[in-house]
Scaffold this motif. Structure first.
Motif, short mmCIF file in Angstrom:
data_model
loop_
_atom_site.label_atom_id
_atom_site.label_comp_id
_atom_site.label_asym_id
_atom_site.label_seq_id
_atom_site.Cartn_x
_atom_site.Cartn_y
_atom_site.Cartn_z
N TRP A 8 0.83 -1.21 0.00
CA TRP A 8 0.00 0.00 0.00
C TRP A 8 0.86 1.26 0.00
N GLU A 10 3.62 1.70 -1.64
CA GLU A 10 4.00 1.95 -3.03
C GLU A 10 2.85 2.60 -3.80
N LEU A 11 1.64 2.15 -3.52
CA LEU A 11 0.48 2.75 -4.18
C LEU A 11 0.32 4.22 -3.79
N THR A 12 0.40 4.51 -2.51
CA THR A 12 0.22 5.91 -2.10
C THR A 12 1.36 6.78 -2.61
N ASP A 23 8.95 1.78 -11.95
CA ASP A 23 7.52 1.54 -11.72
C ASP A 23 7.01 0.45 -12.65
N LEU A 27 1.63 0.35 -11.24
CA LEU A 27 1.85 1.61 -10.52
C LEU A 27 1.65 2.82 -11.43
N ALA A 30 -2.06 3.24 -11.60
CA ALA A 30 -2.57 3.78 -10.34
C ALA A 30 -2.34 5.29 -10.30
N ILE A 83 -7.81 -0.07 -5.83
CA ILE A 83 -6.79 0.89 -6.23
C ILE A 83 -7.44 2.21 -6.65
N TRP A 122 -6.58 -3.20 0.87
CA TRP A 122 -5.62 -3.60 -0.16
C TRP A 122 -4.68 -4.68 0.39
#
Length: 143
Positions: A8, A10-12, A23, A27, A30, A83, A122
């Motif tokens: 999570w 990495e997503l934010t 990436d 990503l 996202a 996501i 997630w």
């Protein structure tokens, strides 16, 4: 065939920073979802275009997850939706930080709580897809 799904964090990071050389496509997509959530408020007459773009990105994300993890289509679609929901919640929370007059502490807490709630969801989905661990029933009751 099994690949790791992003944490999570990495997503934010993808939601708030420019692209990085390493990436994954997931990503990048996202980040694109977060960008759509940021600009759509400025073009209300283009809502259908933004919705179509989000739908296409969610589909691409789900396909990527299926191809790279062997996830079931339903689980991959749920991951893609989370996501997108995380991107929307993150953009909403960061926009509150720039709001004038400043939002209340309760509003800020609620916005960032939503981001954390979805990050936890997630993490549970990743555990299900990668490790086969049954997820906690969602949605959890919020306090």
């Amino acid at each position: 065939m099994t690949a790791d799904l992003p944490h999570w964090r990495e997503l934010t990071r993808a939601f708030r920073t420019p692209p990085h050389r390493h990436d994954t496509a997931l990503l990048k997509w996202a980040r694109m979802l977060a960008s759509i959530h940021r600009v759509r408020e400025f073009y209300p007459d283009r809502a259908a275009v933004f919705e179509a773009s989000r739908t296409a990105l969610r589909h691409r994300i789900a396909e990527w997850i299926i191809q790279h993890t062997g996830a079931r289509p339903g689980a991959a679609a749920t991951c893609a939706t989370v996501i997108d929901d995380m991107a929307a919640a993150h953009v909403t929370a960061e926009q509150l930080l720039r709001t004038e007059p400043p939002p209340s502490t309760e509003q800020l807490h609620a916005a960032w709580f939503d981001v954390g709630y979805l990050a936890t969801h997630w993490a549970d989905l990743v555990a299900e897809v990668i490790d086969g661990q049954p997820p906690v029933p969602w949605p959890l009751k919020r306090r």
